[in-house]
Design a protein around this motif. Structure first.
Motif, PDB file in Angstrom:
ATOM      1  N   PRO A   1     -47.936  48.236  -1.586  1.00 17.13           N
ATOM      2  CA  PRO A   1     -47.720  46.794  -1.468  1.00 17.13           C
ATOM      3  C   PRO A   1     -47.959  46.043  -2.785  1.00 17.13           C
ATOM      4  CG  PRO A   1     -49.049  47.603   0.374  1.00 17.13           C
ATOM      5  CD  PRO A   1     -48.947  48.725  -0.620  1.00 17.13           C
ATOM      6  N   GLY A   2     -46.974  45.247  -3.151  1.00 12.21           N
ATOM      7  CA  GLY A   2     -47.073  44.398  -4.333  1.00 12.21           C
ATOM      8  C   GLY A   2     -46.568  43.007  -4.004  1.00 12.21           C
ATOM      9  N   PHE A   3     -47.179  41.991  -4.610  1.00 12.97           N
ATOM     10  CA  PHE A   3     -46.864  40.607  -4.265  1.00 12.97           C
ATOM     11  C   PHE A   3     -46.827  39.730  -5.510  1.00 12.97           C
ATOM     12  CE2 PHE A   3     -49.022  42.685  -0.822  1.00 12.97           C
ATOM     13  CZ  PHE A   3     -48.290  42.331   0.300  1.00 12.97           C
ATOM     14  N   THR A   4     -45.836  38.851  -5.564  1.00 13.02           N
ATOM     15  CA  THR A   4     -45.802  37.764  -6.541  1.00 13.02           C
ATOM     16  C   THR A   4     -46.101  36.488  -5.782  1.00 13.02           C
ATOM     17  OG1 THR A   4     -44.175  38.874  -7.951  1.00 13.02           O
ATOM     18  CG2 THR A   4     -44.395  36.488  -8.184  1.00 13.02           C
TER      19      THR A   4
ATOM     20  N   LYS B   1     -44.302  43.138 -10.352  1.00 14.86           N
ATOM     21  CA  LYS B   1     -44.356  43.507  -8.937  1.00 14.86           C
ATOM     22  C   LYS B   1     -43.225  44.461  -8.572  1.00 14.86           C
ATOM     23  CE  LYS B   1     -42.087  41.186  -6.185  1.00 14.86           C
ATOM     24  NZ  LYS B   1     -40.697  41.292  -5.643  1.00 14.86           N
ATOM     25  N   ASP B   2     -42.028  44.213  -9.092  1.00 13.55           N
ATOM     26  CA  ASP B   2     -40.875  45.079  -8.797  1.00 13.55           C
ATOM     27  C   ASP B   2     -41.147  46.516  -9.242  1.00 13.55           C
ATOM     28  OD1 ASP B   2     -39.707  42.635  -8.134  1.00 13.55           O
ATOM     29  OD2 ASP B   2     -38.759  42.425 -10.098  1.00 13.55           O
ATOM     30  N   TRP B   3     -41.607  46.642 -10.475  1.00  8.17           N
ATOM     31  CA  TRP B   3     -41.882  47.968 -11.034  1.00  8.17           C
ATOM     32  C   TRP B   3     -42.974  48.692 -10.254  1.00  8.17           C
ATOM     33  CZ3 TRP B   3     -46.638  49.102 -13.535  1.00  8.17           C
ATOM     34  CH2 TRP B   3     -46.715  50.402 -14.075  1.00  8.17           C
ATOM     35  N   TYR B   4     -44.035  47.959  -9.903  1.00  8.06           N
ATOM     36  CA  TYR B   4     -45.143  48.578  -9.168  1.00  8.06           C
ATOM     37  C   TYR B   4     -44.668  49.110  -7.816  1.00  8.06           C
ATOM     38  CZ  TYR B   4     -49.391  49.022  -6.413  1.00  8.06           C
ATOM     39  OH  TYR B   4     -50.374  49.506  -5.587  1.00  8.06           O
ATOM     40  N   ILE B   5     -43.903  48.307  -7.073  1.00  5.07           N
ATOM     41  CA  ILE B   5     -43.413  48.757  -5.761  1.00  5.07           C
ATOM     42  C   ILE B   5     -42.478  49.943  -5.924  1.00  5.07           C
ATOM     43  CG2 ILE B   5     -42.030  48.103  -3.754  1.00  5.07           C
ATOM     44  CD1 ILE B   5     -43.051  45.239  -4.097  1.00  5.07           C
ATOM     45  N   GLN B   6     -41.575  49.872  -6.888  1.00  3.32           N
ATOM     46  CA  GLN B   6     -40.631  50.968  -7.114  1.00  3.32           C
ATOM     47  C   GLN B   6     -41.354  52.256  -7.509  1.00  3.32           C
ATOM     48  OE1 GLN B   6     -36.841  50.657  -9.706  1.00  3.32           O
ATOM     49  NE2 GLN B   6     -38.338  51.619 -11.068  1.00  3.32           N
ATOM     50  N   GLU B   7     -42.341  52.142  -8.374  1.00  4.86           N
ATOM     51  CA  GLU B   7     -43.008  53.308  -8.936  1.00  4.86           C
ATOM     52  C   GLU B   7     -43.980  53.958  -7.962  1.00  4.86           C
ATOM     53  OE1 GLU B   7     -43.494  55.844 -12.338  1.00  4.86           O
ATOM     54  OE2 GLU B   7     -42.057  54.236 -11.903  1.00  4.86           O
TER      55      GLU B   7
ATOM     56  N   GLY C   1     -41.099  42.302  -1.381  1.00  3.17           N
ATOM     57  CA  GLY C   1     -40.247  43.487  -1.288  1.00  3.17           C
ATOM     58  C   GLY C   1     -39.532  43.771  -2.595  1.00  3.17           C
ATOM     59  N   TYR C   2     -39.046  45.006  -2.717  1.00  2.24           N
ATOM     60  CA  TYR C   2     -38.176  45.325  -3.846  1.00  2.24           C
ATOM     61  C   TYR C   2     -37.319  46.541  -3.512  1.00  2.24           C
ATOM     62  CZ  TYR C   2     -36.235  46.291  -8.396  1.00  2.24           C
ATOM     63  OH  TYR C   2     -35.338  46.513  -9.415  1.00  2.24           O
ATOM     64  N   GLU C   3     -36.037  46.312  -3.330  1.00  2.00           N
ATOM     65  CA  GLU C   3     -35.037  47.369  -3.174  1.00  2.00           C
ATOM     66  C   GLU C   3     -35.373  48.361  -2.068  1.00  2.00           C
ATOM     67  OE1 GLU C   3     -32.056  47.648  -5.690  1.00  2.00           O
ATOM     68  OE2 GLU C   3     -32.746  45.615  -5.249  1.00  2.00           O
ATOM     69  N   GLY C   4     -36.144  47.928  -1.073  1.00  4.64           N
ATOM     70  CA  GLY C   4     -36.491  48.802   0.044  1.00  4.64           C
ATOM     71  C   GLY C   4     -37.590  49.807  -0.258  1.00  4.64           C
ATOM     72  N   PHE C   5     -38.221  49.719  -1.413  1.00  7.09           N
ATOM     73  CA  PHE C   5     -39.286  50.663  -1.768  1.00  7.09           C
ATOM     74  C   PHE C   5     -40.640  50.283  -1.155  1.00  7.09           C
ATOM     75  CE2 PHE C   5     -36.415  51.279  -5.526  1.00  7.09           C
ATOM     76  CZ  PHE C   5     -36.128  52.622  -5.300  1.00  7.09           C
TER      77      PHE C   5
ATOM     78  N   VAL D   1     -35.668  38.880  -3.365  1.00  9.11           N
ATOM     79  CA  VAL D   1     -34.935  37.905  -4.176  1.00  9.11           C
ATOM     80  C   VAL D   1     -34.091  38.690  -5.171  1.00  9.11           C
ATOM     81  CG1 VAL D   1     -36.594  36.021  -3.961  1.00  9.11           C
ATOM     82  CG2 VAL D   1     -36.892  37.719  -5.763  1.00  9.11           C
ATOM     83  N   ASP D   2     -33.072  38.037  -5.690  1.00 12.40           N
ATOM     84  CA  ASP D   2     -32.174  38.709  -6.639  1.00 12.40           C
ATOM     85  C   ASP D   2     -32.803  38.694  -8.021  1.00 12.40           C
ATOM     86  OD1 ASP D   2     -30.047  39.916  -7.864  1.00 12.40           O
ATOM     87  OD2 ASP D   2     -28.820  38.096  -7.955  1.00 12.40           O
TER      88      ASP D   2
END
Length: 388
Positions: free
Chosen positions: A353-356, A343-349, A308-312, A336-337
């Motif tokens: 689905p993105g995974f680390t 992965k964060d950028w991909y999900i936000q943009e 996940g990232y910031e609900g995106f 995670v904080d």
């Protein structure tokens, strides 16, 4: 029946793989002397002995007489003479990606060339170059509408992830050409439904630094970044001391502010700006160009993954996460904080689905003794990411 279909039957290789291995010719309209690539095979020389016949050789080795005649451009099956060399088609059933030696960019390049030779239906491209000019290579397999991307070795001392990803690719290719299943999955269906993109080593300079130390041209600079030490086993960054997984424009400013390194360092320094490093920019450009349906970034360690990232993240992410957790035993963690990761950028943009994926347990770099266990647990994630 077209020649391509004949070859498919003789060599028992899926028709689409033969067609895709010979894109520069028309397999339906061949002329004498045209060279046809048969994926998943090598030709092995055999010296004719007294009383040898094609029938006898074929029976002993479970080979088609027609396949041997085509390979050797024979018109008459009775033209064998003792001492002559006959080339026999040998099917590849074993992997070529070694797990015995540390895995630097040189080994990777050689193995990619080998896979391209053995499986000519795959496509190899350089998506950019590293700081030191090393190519950042991409492997593409399949021709489906669904697009899946995976990568490894964003972090230098996590080079075992490149070995794991390349072995998974090798196993997938063997399954395709042998018409066999991979963990009960019919892989030729995956090939036809999915285009798989693999960048096996995002950070070749950093990996080589960890494994072989600095070159004479940059020795002084990297030792200064490494606080005077010439021991680089725990180095995560690229060769300029920038953490490539802190380089992406997803709240990058937060990471810049709170990360303790404010200048180049062996780990955690996010750079002077987002996407300042050629390796990170190459990965961002690849994603922008291809608009993948999902991405997986392989890291170490912890036997867990973040999705996940910031609900995106979309609802599909949770479905995939539950399946990844089931097939691997890894723990699924939504948030995670952390910011500024690939992965964060991909999900936000892209809201996809993105995974680390954090492979294995212990202290990086993980020992090669963990390779087989890591591979076994991640096979299910690899396949589920392609077929779901």
């Amino acid at each position: 029946m077209t020649p391509a279909r004949i070859y498919s039957r003789l060599f028992m290789v899926p028709l689409e793989l033969i067609i895709d291995s010979n894109e520069n010719i028309n397999p339906a309209n061949l002329i004498t002397g045209t060279k046809i690539m048969i994926p998943g095979y090598v030709s092995v020389p055999y010296t004719i002995k007294e009383e040898d016949t094609l029938w006898k050789i074929g029976k002993a080795r479970n080979l088609s007489i027609d396949a041997m005649m085509i390979l050797n451009q024979m018109q008459n099956p009775n033209q064998l003479a003792p001492g002559d060399t006959l080339y026999l088609p040998e099917r590849i059933t074993q992997h070529h990606v070694s797990s015995k030696l540390p895995y630097g960019s040189g080994i990777l390049t050689k193995q990619i060339k080998t896979l391209k030779k053995l499986y000519p239906f795959i496509n190899i491209e350089s998506i950019g170059t590293s700081v030191l000019g090393n190519p950042i290579q991409e492997i593409r397999i399949g021709k489906g509408l669904k697009k899946v991307h995976m990568n490894a070795s964003f972090h230098a001392n996590e080079w075992i992830t490149s070995m794991v990803l390349m072995r998974l690719v090798n196993q997938y290719l063997i399954s395709l050409t042998n018409r066999s299943t991979f963990r009960s999955v019919n892989t030729i269906n995956l090939y036809n439904e999915t285009e798989l993109s693999i960048v096996p080593m995002v950070n070749p300079d950093g990996v080589d630094l960890v494994l072989s130390g600095p070159s004479t041209s940059n020795r002084q600079e990297v030792i200064e970044i490494n606080e005077g030490s010439d021991e680089f086993v725990h180095w995560k960054a690229n060769i300029r001391g920038v953490d490539l997984n802190n380089q992406f424009p997803a709240n990058w400013e937060i990471e810049q502010e709170r990360k303790s390194p404010k200048s180049p360092a062996p780990r955690d320094y996010p750079g002077s700006s987002s996407l300042s490093e050629p390796e990170a920019k190459a990965m961002a450009d690849l994603i922008k160009k291809n608009q993948y349906d999902r991405i997986l970034a392989f890291h170490t360690q912890g036997e867990e993954f973040y999705w996940g990232y910031e609900g995106f993240e979309p609802p599909e992410s949770e479905i995939l996460a539950k399946e990844f957790e089931r097939v691997s035993g890894y723990k699924a963690i939504r948030n995670v904080d952390s910011h500024a990761g690939f992965k964060d950028w991909y999900i936000q943009e892209y809201k996809r689905p993105g995974f680390t994926i954090e492979l294995g347990r212990g202290i990086n770099p993980l020992p090669l003794s963990q390779f087989d266990d890591i591979l076994h647990k991640v096979e299910g994630i690899f396949l589920a990411a392609i077929y779901l």
